[in-house]
Design a protein around this motif. Structure first.
Motif, PDB file in Angstrom:
ATOM      1  N   LYS A   1      -1.828  -3.643 -15.665  1.00  0.00           N
ATOM      2  CA  LYS A   1      -3.152  -4.051 -16.152  1.00  0.00           C
ATOM      3  C   LYS A   1      -4.009  -4.715 -15.089  1.00  0.00           C
ATOM      4  O   LYS A   1      -5.230  -4.605 -15.109  1.00  0.00           O
ATOM      5  CB  LYS A   1      -3.014  -5.019 -17.340  1.00  0.00           C
ATOM      6  CG  LYS A   1      -2.767  -4.325 -18.655  1.00  0.00           C
ATOM      7  CD  LYS A   1      -3.169  -5.192 -19.822  1.00  0.00           C
ATOM      8  CE  LYS A   1      -4.563  -4.825 -20.350  1.00  0.00           C
ATOM      9  NZ  LYS A   1      -4.797  -5.243 -21.714  1.00  0.00           N
ATOM     10  N   LEU A   2      -3.375  -5.456 -14.166  1.00  0.00           N
ATOM     11  CA  LEU A   2      -4.186  -6.260 -13.247  1.00  0.00           C
ATOM     12  C   LEU A   2      -3.616  -6.375 -11.833  1.00  0.00           C
ATOM     13  O   LEU A   2      -4.339  -6.186 -10.859  1.00  0.00           O
ATOM     14  CB  LEU A   2      -4.373  -7.679 -13.826  1.00  0.00           C
ATOM     15  CG  LEU A   2      -5.107  -8.672 -12.919  1.00  0.00           C
ATOM     16  CD1 LEU A   2      -6.554  -8.263 -12.722  1.00  0.00           C
ATOM     17  CD2 LEU A   2      -5.052 -10.081 -13.486  1.00  0.00           C
ATOM     18  N   LEU A   3      -2.316  -6.693 -11.733  1.00  0.00           N
ATOM     19  CA  LEU A   3      -1.818  -7.163 -10.436  1.00  0.00           C
ATOM     20  C   LEU A   3      -1.863  -6.103  -9.347  1.00  0.00           C
ATOM     21  O   LEU A   3      -2.123  -6.415  -8.185  1.00  0.00           O
ATOM     22  CB  LEU A   3      -0.379  -7.702 -10.589  1.00  0.00           C
ATOM     23  CG  LEU A   3      -0.231  -8.890 -11.552  1.00  0.00           C
ATOM     24  CD1 LEU A   3       1.222  -9.341 -11.612  1.00  0.00           C
ATOM     25  CD2 LEU A   3      -1.141 -10.042 -11.137  1.00  0.00           C
ATOM     26  N   ALA A   4      -1.631  -4.841  -9.712  1.00  0.00           N
ATOM     27  CA  ALA A   4      -1.642  -3.782  -8.697  1.00  0.00           C
ATOM     28  C   ALA A   4      -2.715  -2.762  -9.039  1.00  0.00           C
ATOM     29  O   ALA A   4      -3.026  -2.546 -10.210  1.00  0.00           O
ATOM     30  CB  ALA A   4      -0.286  -3.092  -8.643  1.00  0.00           C
ATOM     31  N   ASN A   5      -3.308  -2.176  -8.036  1.00  0.00           N
ATOM     32  CA  ASN A   5      -4.190  -1.023  -8.226  1.00  0.00           C
ATOM     33  C   ASN A   5      -3.344   0.201  -7.916  1.00  0.00           C
ATOM     34  O   ASN A   5      -3.102   0.522  -6.759  1.00  0.00           O
ATOM     35  CB  ASN A   5      -5.399  -1.114  -7.291  1.00  0.00           C
ATOM     36  CG  ASN A   5      -6.286   0.121  -7.400  1.00  0.00           C
ATOM     37  OD1 ASN A   5      -5.925   1.108  -8.040  1.00  0.00           O
ATOM     38  ND2 ASN A   5      -7.452   0.047  -6.786  1.00  0.00           N
TER      39      ASN A   5
ATOM     40  N   PRO B   1      -5.536  -0.803   7.772  1.00  0.00           N
ATOM     41  CA  PRO B   1      -6.118  -1.325   9.020  1.00  0.00           C
ATOM     42  C   PRO B   1      -5.603  -2.715   9.398  1.00  0.00           C
ATOM     43  O   PRO B   1      -5.471  -3.037  10.578  1.00  0.00           O
ATOM     44  CB  PRO B   1      -7.634  -1.348   8.746  1.00  0.00           C
ATOM     45  CG  PRO B   1      -7.832  -1.023   7.315  1.00  0.00           C
ATOM     46  CD  PRO B   1      -6.553  -0.459   6.768  1.00  0.00           C
ATOM     47  N   GLN B   2      -5.261  -3.528   8.373  1.00  0.00           N
ATOM     48  CA  GLN B   2      -4.733  -4.872   8.689  1.00  0.00           C
ATOM     49  C   GLN B   2      -3.354  -4.764   9.327  1.00  0.00           C
ATOM     50  O   GLN B   2      -3.054  -5.482  10.290  1.00  0.00           O
ATOM     51  CB  GLN B   2      -4.674  -5.714   7.417  1.00  0.00           C
ATOM     52  CG  GLN B   2      -6.065  -6.017   6.880  1.00  0.00           C
ATOM     53  CD  GLN B   2      -6.040  -6.835   5.602  1.00  0.00           C
ATOM     54  OE1 GLN B   2      -6.286  -8.033   5.624  1.00  0.00           O
ATOM     55  NE2 GLN B   2      -5.743  -6.194   4.492  1.00  0.00           N
TER      56      GLN B   2
ATOM     57  N   VAL C   1      -1.827   5.698   2.343  1.00  0.00           N
ATOM     58  CA  VAL C   1      -3.065   4.921   2.482  1.00  0.00           C
ATOM     59  C   VAL C   1      -3.061   4.203   3.830  1.00  0.00           C
ATOM     60  O   VAL C   1      -2.098   3.496   4.149  1.00  0.00           O
ATOM     61  CB  VAL C   1      -3.194   3.892   1.338  1.00  0.00           C
ATOM     62  CG1 VAL C   1      -4.431   3.023   1.537  1.00  0.00           C
ATOM     63  CG2 VAL C   1      -3.252   4.599   0.001  1.00  0.00           C
ATOM     64  N   LEU C   2      -4.116   4.398   4.597  1.00  0.00           N
ATOM     65  CA  LEU C   2      -4.213   3.716   5.890  1.00  0.00           C
ATOM     66  C   LEU C   2      -4.300   2.217   5.679  1.00  0.00           C
ATOM     67  O   LEU C   2      -4.947   1.744   4.750  1.00  0.00           O
ATOM     68  CB  LEU C   2      -5.461   4.188   6.639  1.00  0.00           C
ATOM     69  CG  LEU C   2      -5.394   5.574   7.264  1.00  0.00           C
ATOM     70  CD1 LEU C   2      -6.758   5.954   7.831  1.00  0.00           C
ATOM     71  CD2 LEU C   2      -4.335   5.611   8.357  1.00  0.00           C
TER      72      LEU C   2
ATOM     73  N   VAL D   1      -3.767   3.186  -7.926  1.00  0.00           N
ATOM     74  CA  VAL D   1      -4.350   4.294  -7.157  1.00  0.00           C
ATOM     75  C   VAL D   1      -3.895   4.199  -5.697  1.00  0.00           C
ATOM     76  O   VAL D   1      -3.638   5.208  -5.052  1.00  0.00           O
ATOM     77  CB  VAL D   1      -5.892   4.261  -7.234  1.00  0.00           C
ATOM     78  CG1 VAL D   1      -6.514   5.326  -6.338  1.00  0.00           C
ATOM     79  CG2 VAL D   1      -6.363   4.449  -8.662  1.00  0.00           C
ATOM     80  N   ILE D   2      -3.812   2.996  -5.191  1.00  0.00           N
ATOM     81  CA  ILE D   2      -3.511   2.815  -3.765  1.00  0.00           C
ATOM     82  C   ILE D   2      -2.265   1.980  -3.495  1.00  0.00           C
ATOM     83  O   ILE D   2      -1.825   1.899  -2.355  1.00  0.00           O
ATOM     84  CB  ILE D   2      -4.705   2.144  -3.031  1.00  0.00           C
ATOM     85  CG1 ILE D   2      -5.154   0.884  -3.770  1.00  0.00           C
ATOM     86  CG2 ILE D   2      -5.839   3.113  -2.829  1.00  0.00           C
ATOM     87  CD1 ILE D   2      -6.147   0.040  -3.008  1.00  0.00           C
TER      88      ILE D   2
ATOM     89  N   LEU E   1       0.846  -1.191   0.000  1.00  0.00           N
ATOM     90  CA  LEU E   1       0.000   0.000   0.000  1.00  0.00           C
ATOM     91  C   LEU E   1       0.881   1.241   0.000  1.00  0.00           C
ATOM     92  O   LEU E   1       1.932   1.265   0.644  1.00  0.00           O
ATOM     93  CB  LEU E   1      -0.893   0.010   1.245  1.00  0.00           C
ATOM     94  CG  LEU E   1      -2.073  -0.950   1.229  1.00  0.00           C
ATOM     95  CD1 LEU E   1      -2.752  -0.935   2.591  1.00  0.00           C
ATOM     96  CD2 LEU E   1      -3.061  -0.589   0.143  1.00  0.00           C
TER      97      LEU E   1
ATOM     98  N   LYS F   1       1.509  -7.955  -0.350  1.00  0.00           N
ATOM     99  CA  LYS F   1       1.468  -9.327  -0.869  1.00  0.00           C
ATOM    100  C   LYS F   1       2.577  -9.552  -1.876  1.00  0.00           C
ATOM    101  O   LYS F   1       3.101  -8.602  -2.470  1.00  0.00           O
ATOM    102  CB  LYS F   1       0.107  -9.643  -1.465  1.00  0.00           C
ATOM    103  CG  LYS F   1      -0.350  -8.722  -2.567  1.00  0.00           C
ATOM    104  CD  LYS F   1      -1.830  -8.977  -2.890  1.00  0.00           C
ATOM    105  CE  LYS F   1      -2.525  -7.682  -3.246  1.00  0.00           C
ATOM    106  NZ  LYS F   1      -3.962  -7.733  -3.180  1.00  0.00           N
TER     107      LYS F   1
END
Lengths: 80, 223
Positions: A64-68, A16-17, A13-14, A70-71, A9, A40
């Motif tokens: 394309k997929l593995l990471a977002n 919580p886990q 970005v907070l 934005v965060i 993250l 991960k």
């Protein structure tokens, strides 16, 4: 060749886990923990044998997929 | 008034949505399997249902957002089509890039399943025109990852363009500024975590959710 992708993250970005893990570690008596962040690891087993080419492919997969993005941030490294 | 509901492996609110559409529109909804490449002709509204598409693997909604049907849904939205995403559907819309921001794990780390009071923030949308501004209504939520986040620039943009559709009166999940649902720039794509399709029958606790589907009917006919 095997490529590892680390996804974490972004710092703003907070997580919580991560916070819950930090509290649990504190409850177990581990002192002095300034922070815990959870991410991960994705292990890719690619037919490609050229490291540079494999890393470019992995980067496309991340975008394309593995990471977002934005965060999340990602880093790509060869599995040893 | 033709509606389509996209069905992914793990969707579980698809039939509820179809019932809600049929109740308001008087016409059966078409169920579209995620592997289909195209939407039926002359669809007025496409809905992405709640559930746990692809087991929430990788990130909630991430794999569904790349399913074959989604390119057609994105094209439909870009042509000005109406798209509604509820719960996992909201997550899919965000992962597909149709709505901005991100949905994170609930701040309390628990799956939250309970009734929640919502405040209608804008009536200026095809989904909310039958509500009153500031109107409160109670609707169920059921999610683990509904904690909406946006950076300061995006928040200013959403607020400035009146694109927050609903806010929670009491924050159940840590969402920034109590945001429960947001609209796209052209106001024709709505993503929301609460489940109006589960509040559509007096026998199931009320009909406040039906107002959203009635809004759509009015908006599309007027269009």
């Amino acid at each position: 060749m095997k490529i590892l992708v680390d996804i974490t993250l972004k710092s703003e970005v907070l997580d919580p886990q991560g916070k819950a893990i930090q509290h649990a570690l504190g409850a177990l008596g581990f002192d002095g923990i300034d922070g815990v962040r959870q991410g991960k690891v994705i292990e890719l087993d690619l037919a490609e044998t050229d490291r540079a080419a494999a890393e470019i492919t992995a980067q496309k997969m991340c975008e394309k997929l593995l990471a977002n993005t934005v965060i999340e941030n990602y880093t790509i490294r060869p599995a040893l | 008034m033709k509606s389509a509901v996209i069905v992914f492996p793990g969707s579980n609110c698809d039939r509820d949505l179809a019932v809600a559409f049929e109740r308001s529109f008087g016409v059966k909804s078409q169920m579209i399997w995620h592997k289909d490449a195209s939407l039926p002709d002359n669809i007025d509204i496409v809905a992405i249902p709640g559930g746990f598409s692809f087991g929430d693997y990788l990130r909630c909604g991430a794999i569904a957002a790349r399913a074959p049907i989604m390119q057609s849904v994105i094209n439909f939205a870009n042509r000005g089509g109406h798209v509604l995403g509820i719960c996992n559907g909201f997550q899919v819309l965000i992962e597909s890039g149709l709505l901005p921001g991100a949905l994170m794990r609930n701040s309390g780390l628990k799956f939250v399943c309970k009734d929640q009071v919502l405040m209608t923030e804008t009536t200026n949308s095809p989904f909310t025109n039958a509500f009153g501004k500031g109107q409160k209504f109670t609707v169920p939520i059921a999610h683990h990852d509904g904690n909406y986040i946006a950076d300061d620039n995006l928040l200013a943009k959403l607020n400035g363009e009146d694109r927050v559709a609903f806010r929670y009166v009491e924050n159940p999940n840590g969402s920034v500024e109590n945001i429960a649902g947001i609209l796209s720039e052209n106001r024709r794509v709505l993503g929301m975590m609460p489940h109006p399709e589960r509040l559509n029958d007096p026998a199931l606790g009320g009909v406040d959710g039906a107002r959203l589907f009635d809004s759509l009917l009015g908006a599309v006919i007027a269009n």
